[in-house]
Design a protein around this motif. Structure first.
Motif, PDB file in Angstrom:
ATOM      1  N   HIS A  64       0.847  -1.187   0.000  1.00 25.15           N
ATOM      2  CA  HIS A  64       0.000   0.000   0.000  1.00 25.15           C
ATOM      3  C   HIS A  64       0.887   1.243   0.000  1.00 25.15           C
ATOM      4  CE1 HIS A  64      -2.777  -3.094   1.405  1.00 25.15           C
ATOM      5  NE2 HIS A  64      -3.754  -2.325   0.967  1.00 25.15           N
ATOM      6  N   GLY A  65       0.432   2.249  -0.704  1.00 28.06           N
ATOM      7  CA  GLY A  65       1.180   3.490  -0.765  1.00 28.06           C
ATOM      8  C   GLY A  65       0.271   4.691  -0.651  1.00 28.06           C
ATOM      9  N   ILE A  66       0.868   5.810  -0.362  1.00 31.49           N
ATOM     10  CA  ILE A  66       0.155   7.082  -0.302  1.00 31.49           C
ATOM     11  C   ILE A  66       0.922   8.082  -1.159  1.00 31.49           C
ATOM     12  CG2 ILE A  66      -0.533   9.015   1.165  1.00 31.49           C
ATOM     13  CD1 ILE A  66      -0.888   7.004   3.448  1.00 31.49           C
ATOM     14  N   LEU A  67       0.203   8.728  -2.035  1.00 34.34           N
ATOM     15  CA  LEU A  67       0.763   9.773  -2.888  1.00 34.34           C
ATOM     16  C   LEU A  67       0.069  11.084  -2.558  1.00 34.34           C
ATOM     17  CD1 LEU A  67       2.204  10.975  -5.448  1.00 34.34           C
ATOM     18  CD2 LEU A  67       0.235  10.135  -6.752  1.00 34.34           C
ATOM     19  N   ILE A  68       0.852  12.117  -2.274  1.00 37.44           N
ATOM     20  CA  ILE A  68       0.300  13.452  -2.063  1.00 37.44           C
ATOM     21  C   ILE A  68       1.023  14.403  -3.011  1.00 37.44           C
ATOM     22  CG2 ILE A  68       0.074  15.395  -0.466  1.00 37.44           C
ATOM     23  CD1 ILE A  68      -0.304  13.375   1.786  1.00 37.44           C
ATOM     24  N   ILE A  69       0.243  15.092  -3.828  1.00 28.89           N
ATOM     25  CA  ILE A  69       0.806  16.049  -4.783  1.00 28.89           C
ATOM     26  C   ILE A  69       0.336  17.443  -4.412  1.00 28.89           C
ATOM     27  CG2 ILE A  69       0.923  16.779  -7.195  1.00 28.89           C
ATOM     28  CD1 ILE A  69       0.476  13.893  -8.012  1.00 28.89           C
ATOM     29  N   ASP A  70       1.287  18.325  -4.216  1.00 30.18           N
ATOM     30  CA  ASP A  70       0.984  19.737  -3.969  1.00 30.18           C
ATOM     31  C   ASP A  70       1.541  20.531  -5.150  1.00 30.18           C
ATOM     32  OD1 ASP A  70       0.539  22.287  -3.123  1.00 30.18           O
ATOM     33  OD2 ASP A  70       1.474  22.060  -1.153  1.00 30.18           O
ATOM     34  N   PRO A  71       0.685  20.947  -6.090  1.00 31.54           N
ATOM     35  CA  PRO A  71       1.163  21.609  -7.302  1.00 31.54           C
ATOM     36  C   PRO A  71       1.559  23.068  -7.103  1.00 31.54           C
ATOM     37  CG  PRO A  71      -1.213  21.511  -7.340  1.00 31.54           C
ATOM     38  CD  PRO A  71      -0.776  20.784  -6.096  1.00 31.54           C
ATOM     39  N   ARG A  72       1.303  23.602  -5.924  1.00 31.83           N
ATOM     40  CA  ARG A  72       1.650  24.993  -5.670  1.00 31.83           C
ATOM     41  C   ARG A  72       3.161  25.148  -5.631  1.00 31.83           C
ATOM     42  NH1 ARG A  72      -2.165  25.251  -0.437  1.00 31.83           N
ATOM     43  NH2 ARG A  72      -0.829  23.419  -0.070  1.00 31.83           N
ATOM     44  N   GLU A  73       3.619  26.348  -5.883  1.00 33.95           N
ATOM     45  CA  GLU A  73       5.059  26.580  -5.933  1.00 33.95           C
ATOM     46  C   GLU A  73       5.724  26.158  -4.633  1.00 33.95           C
ATOM     47  OE1 GLU A  73       6.920  27.393  -8.388  1.00 33.95           O
ATOM     48  OE2 GLU A  73       5.267  27.624  -9.795  1.00 33.95           O
ATOM     49  N   PRO A  74       6.852  25.408  -4.740  1.00 27.69           N
ATOM     50  CA  PRO A  74       7.542  25.045  -5.976  1.00 27.69           C
ATOM     51  C   PRO A  74       7.039  23.763  -6.631  1.00 27.69           C
ATOM     52  CG  PRO A  74       8.842  24.346  -4.107  1.00 27.69           C
ATOM     53  CD  PRO A  74       7.624  25.032  -3.540  1.00 27.69           C
ATOM     54  N   GLY A  75       5.980  23.138  -6.104  1.00 28.13           N
ATOM     55  CA  GLY A  75       5.433  21.936  -6.731  1.00 28.13           C
ATOM     56  C   GLY A  75       6.180  20.689  -6.300  1.00 28.13           C
ATOM     57  N   ARG A  76       5.523  19.858  -5.505  1.00 25.34           N
ATOM     58  CA  ARG A  76       6.190  18.679  -4.946  1.00 25.34           C
ATOM     59  C   ARG A  76       5.240  17.487  -4.929  1.00 25.34           C
ATOM     60  NH1 ARG A  76      10.040  21.186  -5.810  1.00 25.34           N
ATOM     61  NH2 ARG A  76      11.686  21.918  -4.406  1.00 25.34           N
ATOM     62  N   GLN A  77       5.814  16.290  -4.984  1.00 31.36           N
ATOM     63  CA  GLN A  77       5.063  15.062  -4.796  1.00 31.36           C
ATOM     64  C   GLN A  77       5.724  14.242  -3.695  1.00 31.36           C
ATOM     65  OE1 GLN A  77       5.550  11.990  -7.881  1.00 31.36           O
ATOM     66  NE2 GLN A  77       6.753  13.459  -9.060  1.00 31.36           N
ATOM     67  N   PHE A  78       4.914  13.797  -2.745  1.00 34.06           N
ATOM     68  CA  PHE A  78       5.366  12.963  -1.637  1.00 34.06           C
ATOM     69  C   PHE A  78       4.797  11.571  -1.835  1.00 34.06           C
ATOM     70  CE2 PHE A  78       4.352  10.945   2.404  1.00 34.06           C
ATOM     71  CZ  PHE A  78       5.544  11.032   3.111  1.00 34.06           C
ATOM     72  N   ILE A  79       5.651  10.567  -1.764  1.00 37.78           N
ATOM     73  CA  ILE A  79       5.209   9.182  -1.928  1.00 37.78           C
ATOM     74  C   ILE A  79       5.711   8.370  -0.744  1.00 37.78           C
ATOM     75  CG2 ILE A  79       5.214   7.131  -3.395  1.00 37.78           C
ATOM     76  CD1 ILE A  79       5.788   8.946  -5.769  1.00 37.78           C
TER      77      ILE A  79
END
Length: 246
Positions: A64-79
């Motif tokens: 199982h995994g969790i992906l969180i994407i925050d497209p606001r500057e500077p834009g990051r994805q946490f997995i």
């Protein structure tokens, strides 16, 4: 002239020979670039999202995994991969990010094309990585329901060519083929299906990736939702690796 540029030029000449008109080529080129621009915007999130992921490898093992994407500057994805304490923080672009591979580990450098925790998913899949050089793109197949577009990768990219089949109505990629070196060797295949709207953007609820070089495949089932707030410190390079998300 690079091989990619030469191939793109030959493609344009072939189109011109077929249509018999330079203006027709220009119109076709303009329509193609407009379509790719729309596809790029459709594939670019504008609000923070979370996906809870069931991961099934070809040996039938699951995680199982969790992906969180925050497209606001500077834009990051946490997995985060639950069973391993594996966490990464990556940009929504080709630059390197960071990864912690065990629960008590420390950050290491991670490339955008590096596999995630023993799966066939890579950080590059979470943004329209193919939107680099529309000038080298051309239509390689076209039907009533979908269109297949070939795009040459930028110099220095880990691939040479992407061949992407888009749904014409939804303007989303259905399959992506990844070629390396001689433009003849397909090394990976991604299939997207079961799209759902997440805010104003369509996102796939099922992704299957086959890696032919490693002879592996992984299926990802994603349950998406919008986030009002991203957990504090989750997209900070000095803090993400200390945070576990439930």
């Amino acid at each position: 002239m690079t091989p990619k540029t030469r191939l793109a030029l030959l493609t344009t000449i072939a189109i011109a020979a077929t249509t018999g008109s330079a203006s027709a080529v220009d119109a076709s080129r303009g329509e193609l670039e407009a379509f790719l621009d729309r596809a790029q915007r459709m594939g670019t999130l504008t609000l923070p999202v979370r996906a809870d992921i069931i991961i099934t490898r070809n040996d039938k093992s699951q995680d199982h995994g969790i992906l969180i994407i925050d497209p606001r500057e500077p834009g990051r994805q946490f997995i985060q991969i639950q069973s391993r304490g594996w966490r990464s923080l990556m940009p929504l672009g080709w630059s390197d990010g960071q990864v912690v591979k065990t629960g008590d580990g420390r950050p290491e450098r991670m490339r955008a094309d590096e596999p995630i925790a023993g799966t066939d998913l890579r950080p590059m899949e979470m943004f329209p990585f193919w939107a680099e050089n529309f000038q080298t793109a051309f239509v390689s197949d076209d039907t009533r329901l979908d269109t297949t577009i070939s795009l040459y990768a930028k110099d220095g990219a880990p691939y040479s060519l992407y061949v992407i089949t888009f749904d014409k109505a939804k303007i989303v990629p259905l399959t992506t083929k990844y070629y390396r070196d001689d433009f003849k060797t397909m090394v990976r295949l991604r299939e997207n299906s079961d799209y759902t709207m997440v805010g104003s953007r369509p996102m796939p609820q099922k992704i299957v990736i086959r890696d032919y070089a490693e002879n592996t495949s992984t299926t990802f089932e994603l349950k998406w939702k919008l986030l009002e707030n991203v957990p504090e410190g989750l997209t900070g390079k000095d803090t993400f690796w200390r945070i576990r998300v439930d």
